[in-house]
Design an enzyme around this catalytic site. Structure first.
Site, short mmCIF file in Angstrom:
data_model
loop_
_atom_site.label_atom_id
_atom_site.label_comp_id
_atom_site.label_asym_id
_atom_site.label_seq_id
_atom_site.Cartn_x
_atom_site.Cartn_y
_atom_site.Cartn_z
N TYR A 6 0.82 -1.21 0.00
CA TYR A 6 0.00 0.00 0.00
C TYR A 6 0.86 1.26 0.00
O TYR A 6 1.90 1.31 0.66
CB TYR A 6 -0.91 0.04 1.24
CG TYR A 6 -1.87 -1.12 1.34
CD1 TYR A 6 -2.20 -1.91 0.23
CD2 TYR A 6 -2.46 -1.45 2.56
CE1 TYR A 6 -3.09 -2.96 0.33
CE2 TYR A 6 -3.36 -2.50 2.67
CZ TYR A 6 -3.67 -3.25 1.56
OH TYR A 6 -4.54 -4.30 1.67
N GLU A 64 -18.98 0.30 22.53
CA GLU A 64 -19.99 0.64 21.51
C GLU A 64 -20.56 2.04 21.66
O GLU A 64 -21.22 2.54 20.74
CB GLU A 64 -21.11 -0.40 21.53
CG GLU A 64 -20.63 -1.76 21.04
CD GLU A 64 -21.70 -2.83 21.12
OE1 GLU A 64 -21.65 -3.77 20.31
OE2 GLU A 64 -22.60 -2.74 22.00
#
Length: 412
Positions: A316, A392
């Site tokens: 990458y 979360e």
């Protein structure tokens, strides 16, 4: 007659937060390896079609792309989430912990969303729902990019952002801007990290095959010892970073990850294989290091009568955040999380294939902290760990931030 006010990003996100958590838990319980995200893509497709979007599936094997057309003319922006999981066996005690198994490089492995791509998918699904609700007020269009294989395609296959672009993702209409987000355990939950310019390193892997001539270990003069040559190559390569490139310009890393050669204590082998990785933040420096690596290997081996062949597999590119785009969007992000929760992180030597999109059009990639506030984020299990854990409560911050970025980019 007065018109109802357009809902804010915060109001939209409040409506979708529980859905995002439910989606994330489902995806976490059913992780899939790179180029094998078949169930994941079906979940995404079903949701996007329920929103009335134009949906294309099977992009780069399992990728899903959808277009939202705004009610007014304007630019096209891209929003990207990666989908794949890792060959990691989860040890976190959760009711929705992964029990999935699969094959990886011929071995039976556990499969886990140990890098948080389940959260990326769920959050972008939430952002899509938010933006559909206000599409008539958008001055421009949105391309939702759900990308497979960010962690790397299986051996012998193509995949990820590079394959999506190769198959024409930006060919018909290139986004004027592209945005991505990644969760990280290195920041407290709900904190955002945004850096202008180079943000994540390029990644290249290399193999050096050192060839000598086998002989008995008691008579080294009768052969050519590739183990000693390999040792000198390893030592010599360390001078690339310490003595040969300008590290005041940008940092760089060259690391060896494995040495393979020989089978007995008293046999000097014919060949030794070295493998490793190169990480850089500057494209000219990247090219220079690769040249010096091959040169040092060849010359060090030659001094001992051995030969060395270097093969570099280009990975990458550097992930570069467009400075103008970051300057434009930093106040937007701050308006969501507050000044105290927006930081400029240091350079990250990990790599990301979002970099390919940012080579094509101005890009911005930012980080969302997910370590519980009552824990030390400096010692929290890192991404890719079997103990990686997501608070979360951070998901609503990610959804609201990306929604607000999109609204701002499209005239809201």
């Amino acid at each position: 007659m007065a018109h109802a006010a357009t809902p804010t990003a915060a109001e939209l996100t409040a409506q979708v937060e529980q859905k995002v958590i439910t989606w994330r838990r489902d995806l976490h319980q059913h992780p899939e390896l790179s180029n094998r995200e078949f169930r994941t893509s079906k979940v995404i497709e079903k949701h996007l079609k329920s929103l009335g979007l134009e949906v294309e599936t099977g992009v780069a094997h399992t990728g899903v792309v959808a277009i939202l057309k705004g009610g007014k003319p304007g630019p096209l922006i891209g929003l990207r989430a990666d989908m794949d999981a890792l060959p990691v066996t989860e040890v976190v005690d959760l009711p929705f912990a992964s029990k999935a198994k699969d094959k990886y490089r011929g071995q039976d492995v556990g499969v886990m969303h140990a890098c948080g791509h389940d959260t990326h998918v769920a959050m972008l699904m939430g952002v899509a729902e938010n933006l559909v609700k206000v599409k008539d007020s958008l001055a421009g269009d949105v391309m939702f990019i759900f990308q497979p294989a960010e962690e790397g395609a299986p051996e012998g296959e193509e995949g990820g952002a590079q394959l999506m672009l190769k198959q024409g993702l930006f060919a018909k209409r290139k986004p004027d801007q592209v945005f991505g987000m990644h969760v990280t355990s290195s920041m407290p939950a709900g904190m955002i990290g945004l850096r202008s310019g180079p943000a994540m390193a390029s990644e290249d892997s290399f193999t050096i095959k050192v060839t000598g001539r086998q002989t008995h270990g008691s008579r080294p003069w009768a052969g050519v010892d590739p183990i000693v040559a390999a040792a000198q190559i390893i030592t010599g390569v360390q001078t690339i970073i310490s003595r040969q490139v300008d590290v005041t310009k940008a940092p760089a890393v060259v690391s060896f990850g494995a040495i393979n050669g020989g089978i007995r204590s008293n046999i000097i082998p014919d060949e030794v294989e070295l493998i490793g990785t190169i990480r850089t933040f500057d494209q000219p420096m990247r090219a220079e290091i690769k040249l010096k690596l091959a040169e040092i290997a060849e010359l060090q081996a030659k001094t001992l009568g051995a030969t060395a062949t270097t093969t570099i597999e280009e990975g990458y590119p550097v992930t570069v955040n467009n400075p103008e785009l970051v300057a434009l969007m930093r106040p937007v992000v701050e308006s969501v999380v507050g000044k105290a929760n927006l930081i400029e992180p240091g350079l990250i030597t990990g790599a990301e294939d979002f970099s390919y999109y940012a080579l094509e059009t101005p890009g911005m990639f930012f980080f969302l902290g997910v370590t519980p506030r009552d824990q030390d984020h400096k010692t929290a299990p890192s991404n890719h760990s079997p103990s990686f854990f997501v608070d979360e409560s951070a998901l609503k911050v990610g959804v609201q931030t990306m929604t607000q970025v999109a609204l701002s980019a499209l005239g809201q």
